[in-house]
Scaffold this motif. Structure first.
Motif, PDB file in Angstrom:
ATOM      1  N   GLU A  16       0.790  -1.232   0.000  1.00 53.08           N
ATOM      2  CA  GLU A  16       0.000   0.000   0.000  1.00 53.08           C
ATOM      3  C   GLU A  16       0.824   1.286   0.000  1.00 53.08           C
ATOM      4  OE1 GLU A  16       0.425  -2.067   2.509  1.00 53.08           O
ATOM      5  OE2 GLU A  16       0.825  -0.949   4.333  1.00 53.08           O
ATOM      6  N   SER A  17       2.093   1.193   0.413  1.00 53.88           N
ATOM      7  CA  SER A  17       2.863   2.441   0.594  1.00 53.88           C
ATOM      8  C   SER A  17       4.341   2.230   0.270  1.00 53.88           C
ATOM      9  CB  SER A  17       2.738   2.891   2.053  1.00 53.88           C
ATOM     10  OG  SER A  17       3.311   1.918   2.912  1.00 53.88           O
ATOM     11  N   TRP A  44       6.635   2.837   2.353  1.00 51.48           N
ATOM     12  CA  TRP A  44       7.148   2.181   3.559  1.00 51.48           C
ATOM     13  C   TRP A  44       7.052   0.664   3.416  1.00 51.48           C
ATOM     14  CZ3 TRP A  44       6.199  -1.344   7.257  1.00 51.48           C
ATOM     15  CH2 TRP A  44       6.868  -1.240   8.477  1.00 51.48           C
ATOM     16  N   ARG A  45       5.893   0.209   2.938  1.00 52.76           N
ATOM     17  CA  ARG A  45       5.660  -1.240   2.843  1.00 52.76           C
ATOM     18  C   ARG A  45       6.616  -1.870   1.841  1.00 52.76           C
ATOM     19  NH1 ARG A  45       4.013  -3.749   6.706  1.00 52.76           N
ATOM     20  NH2 ARG A  45       2.492  -2.103   7.024  1.00 52.76           N
ATOM     21  N   ASP A  50       6.413  -5.306  12.737  1.00 58.19           N
ATOM     22  CA  ASP A  50       5.808  -4.011  12.414  1.00 58.19           C
ATOM     23  C   ASP A  50       4.557  -3.719  13.265  1.00 58.19           C
ATOM     24  OD1 ASP A  50       4.570  -1.817  11.105  1.00 58.19           O
ATOM     25  OD2 ASP A  50       3.810  -3.084   9.504  1.00 58.19           O
ATOM     26  N   ARG A  51       3.523  -4.561  13.179  1.00 60.49           N
ATOM     27  CA  ARG A  51       2.249  -4.248  13.846  1.00 60.49           C
ATOM     28  C   ARG A  51       1.880  -5.298  14.898  1.00 60.49           C
ATOM     29  NH1 ARG A  51      -1.590  -2.496   8.717  1.00 60.49           N
ATOM     30  NH2 ARG A  51      -0.262  -0.806   7.971  1.00 60.49           N
ATOM     31  N   PHE A  84       4.097   2.980  17.893  1.00 67.58           N
ATOM     32  CA  PHE A  84       3.232   3.876  17.112  1.00 67.58           C
ATOM     33  C   PHE A  84       2.587   4.964  17.973  1.00 67.58           C
ATOM     34  CE2 PHE A  84       2.526  -0.112  14.383  1.00 67.58           C
ATOM     35  CZ  PHE A  84       3.512   0.239  13.478  1.00 67.58           C
ATOM     36  N   PRO A 105      -1.086   0.912  13.634  1.00 65.83           N
ATOM     37  CA  PRO A 105      -0.530   2.254  13.487  1.00 65.83           C
ATOM     38  C   PRO A 105      -1.603   3.341  13.403  1.00 65.83           C
ATOM     39  CG  PRO A 105      -0.146   0.953  11.509  1.00 65.83           C
ATOM     40  CD  PRO A 105      -0.672   0.024  12.540  1.00 65.83           C
ATOM     41  N   ARG A 153      -1.319   5.837  16.517  1.00 66.53           N
ATOM     42  CA  ARG A 153      -0.838   7.185  16.162  1.00 66.53           C
ATOM     43  C   ARG A 153      -1.894   8.225  16.521  1.00 66.53           C
ATOM     44  NH1 ARG A 153       1.965   5.210  10.446  1.00 66.53           N
ATOM     45  NH2 ARG A 153       3.808   4.340  11.475  1.00 66.53           N
ATOM     46  N   PHE A 190      -3.817   4.453   4.155  1.00 64.30           N
ATOM     47  CA  PHE A 190      -2.365   4.466   3.990  1.00 64.30           C
ATOM     48  C   PHE A 190      -1.928   4.580   2.529  1.00 64.30           C
ATOM     49  CE2 PHE A 190      -1.718   2.261   8.318  1.00 64.30           C
ATOM     50  CZ  PHE A 190      -1.142   3.368   8.903  1.00 64.30           C
ATOM     51  N   HIS A 212      -1.222  10.063   8.774  1.00 67.29           N
ATOM     52  CA  HIS A 212      -0.590   8.925   9.445  1.00 67.29           C
ATOM     53  C   HIS A 212       0.531   8.295   8.632  1.00 67.29           C
ATOM     54  CE1 HIS A 212      -4.094   7.952  12.467  1.00 67.29           C
ATOM     55  NE2 HIS A 212      -3.684   9.195  12.538  1.00 67.29           N
ATOM     56  N   ASN A 213       0.657   8.652   7.345  1.00 67.41           N
ATOM     57  CA  ASN A 213       1.873   8.245   6.618  1.00 67.41           C
ATOM     58  C   ASN A 213       2.192   9.234   5.491  1.00 67.41           C
ATOM     59  OD1 ASN A 213       0.275   7.423   4.427  1.00 67.41           O
ATOM     60  ND2 ASN A 213       1.195   5.394   4.260  1.00 67.41           N
ATOM     61  N   ASP A 249       6.632   8.451   8.603  1.00 65.17           N
ATOM     62  CA  ASP A 249       7.333   7.423   7.815  1.00 65.17           C
ATOM     63  C   ASP A 249       8.769   7.867   7.507  1.00 65.17           C
ATOM     64  OD1 ASP A 249       5.477   5.419   7.813  1.00 65.17           O
ATOM     65  OD2 ASP A 249       4.959   5.543   5.693  1.00 65.17           O
TER      66      ASP A 249
HETATM   67  O1  AHR Z   1       2.630  -0.320   9.826  1.00 66.03           O
HETATM   68  C1  AHR Z   1       3.432   0.706   9.325  1.00 66.03           C
HETATM   69  C2  AHR Z   1       2.617   1.580   8.434  1.00 66.03           C
HETATM   70  O2  AHR Z   1       2.062   0.812   7.392  1.00 66.03           O
HETATM   71  C3  AHR Z   1       3.372   2.678   7.712  1.00 66.03           C
HETATM   72  O3  AHR Z   1       3.453   3.862   8.422  1.00 66.03           O
HETATM   73  C4  AHR Z   1       2.523   2.862   6.507  1.00 66.03           C
HETATM   74  O4  AHR Z   1       3.119   3.643   5.510  1.00 66.03           O
HETATM   75  C5  AHR Z   1       2.294   1.459   6.158  1.00 66.03           C
HETATM   76  O5  AHR Z   1       1.423   1.217   5.171  1.00 66.03           O
END
Ligand code: AHR
Length: 334
Positions: A52-53, A55-56, A129-130, A148, A185, A189, A214, A239-240, A268
């Motif tokens: 999705e991002s 970061w990912r 990560d989560r 977070f 997150p 956040r 995201f 948030h990102n 991020d």
């Molecule tokens: O879990 C981290 C978050 O997930 C990042 O901040 C975001 O960009 C990603 O999709």
């Protein structure tokens, strides 16, 4: 219920069973079952959230590269941001009898059943990560990832600096672009940011808040709706970075100047975020480091060997103001 604030040390030992096929995109970097020295190659099942991002993508590359460097047999599955795909992938890893399962959970709830299956099959689970919320602390061994809630607090603190630097006077009307609904997150956040707001900035107001999932597209679409419903918004907390970048397009399309008419703080610290910040369009970035691969491989080995590991292995991160962007840009690794 477990929370990310739990710092207890955990002993290894988990497991499970299950046979469902994964619906997600699979990728097997199998290198055979034995390493050169004759020791059995560690097989690691990794279920990623999606792509999705920025970061990912950096996180995926880090995990794949680190697994290769460590000589592990990595079974990688991309869940395309769907929890059901992650559950299927985990069941698939259990059926394949991998040594360790690692995953970055798309949302915090709904994992107990599949984690119990892993436990029953004696396969340890490492979160990366989560975090998850679970009724049973023994269902995963450790979490390798960021704090977070603290990132949210840091975002509010750096916004205070941004407002001072901009010489902002009058009402602070904040639009918040939230991450994926139900994801750690996004929840944490928002919580950390509000905590600092409530304690130190009672005059600030979040006038509008909604998920942009995201993604850049989500950020653009939601920000454009915000600007119609709340044209007097003067701060964006995203948030990102990706959502902030999407929002910048919406702000410019509305004839406003991002970073000046609307002050922007996001989380991020990916390269594109730093590019936008060096162009004056983002005012500050709170770093969330995606390069978790090497730490993860280290933990996986310890867990496989039955060593005790910390319950939460936290990532070290920094904060950046706009005037640091140009100098920092060449150093960004992701
Ligand atoms: O879990 C981290 C978050 O997930 C990042 O901040 C975001 O960009 C990603 O999709």
């Amino acid at each position: 219920m477990l929370s990310r604030r739990n710092f207890l040390t955990a002993a290894v030992g988990v497991a499970a069973a299950g046979t469902l096929a994964a619906c997600a995109k699979e990728d097997d970097s199998s290198t055979g079952s034995s390493s050169a020295g004759g020791a059995k190659t560690i097989s690691l099942g990794f279920s990623q959230v999606g792509s999705e991002s920025g970061w990912r993508s950096a996180n995926t590359t880090s995990v794949k590269d680190a697994a290769k460097d460590a000589g592990y047999n990595l079974k990688f599955s991309d869940a395309q941001q769907k929890q059901e795909n992650q559950i299927s992938a985990i069941r698939n890893f259990i059926a394949q009898k991998v040594d360790v399962i690692a995953f970055s959970p798309v949302v915090v709830t709904g994992w107990d059943a599949v984690l119990k299956e892993a436990k029953a099959a004696k396969i340890p689970v490492v979160l990366t990560d989560r975090s998850v919320e679970t009724s049973d602390d023994s269902l995963f061994v450790t979490l390798v990832g960021s704090d977070f809630t603290d990132e949210g607090r840091r975002a509010a603190k750096i916004l205070d600096k941004v407002l001072t630097k901009a010489g902002h006077k009058g009402a602070v009307k904040i639009a918040q672009l939230e991450g994926t609904t139900g994801a750690a997150p996004a929840i944490e956040r928002a919580k950390g940011f509000k905590e600092v707001m409530d304690a130190e900035h009672k005059d600030w107001k979040i006038v509008v808040s909604q998920t942009g999932d995201f993604t850049r597209a989500g950020g653009k679409q939601v920000m454009s709706a915000f600007l119609q419903s709340n044209p007097d918004v003067n701060v964006l907390f995203a948030h990102n970075d990706d959502m902030a970048i999407g929002a910048i397009q919406a702000i410019e399309a509305a004839g406003k100047k991002p970073g000046t008419d609307i002050l922007i703080v996001c989380i991020d610290g990916v390269k594109d975020g730093f590019v936008a910040m060096s162009e004056g369009k983002i005012n500050a970035i709170v770093e969330c480091n995606p390069l978790l691969g090497p730490q993860l491989m280290d933990v996986v080995k310890k867990v496989k060997d039955g060593e005790t590991v910390e319950r939460w292995i936290k990532t070290k991160e920094s904060d950046f103001m706009q005037d640091q962007a140009k100098a920092e840009l060449p150093n960004r690794k992701y």
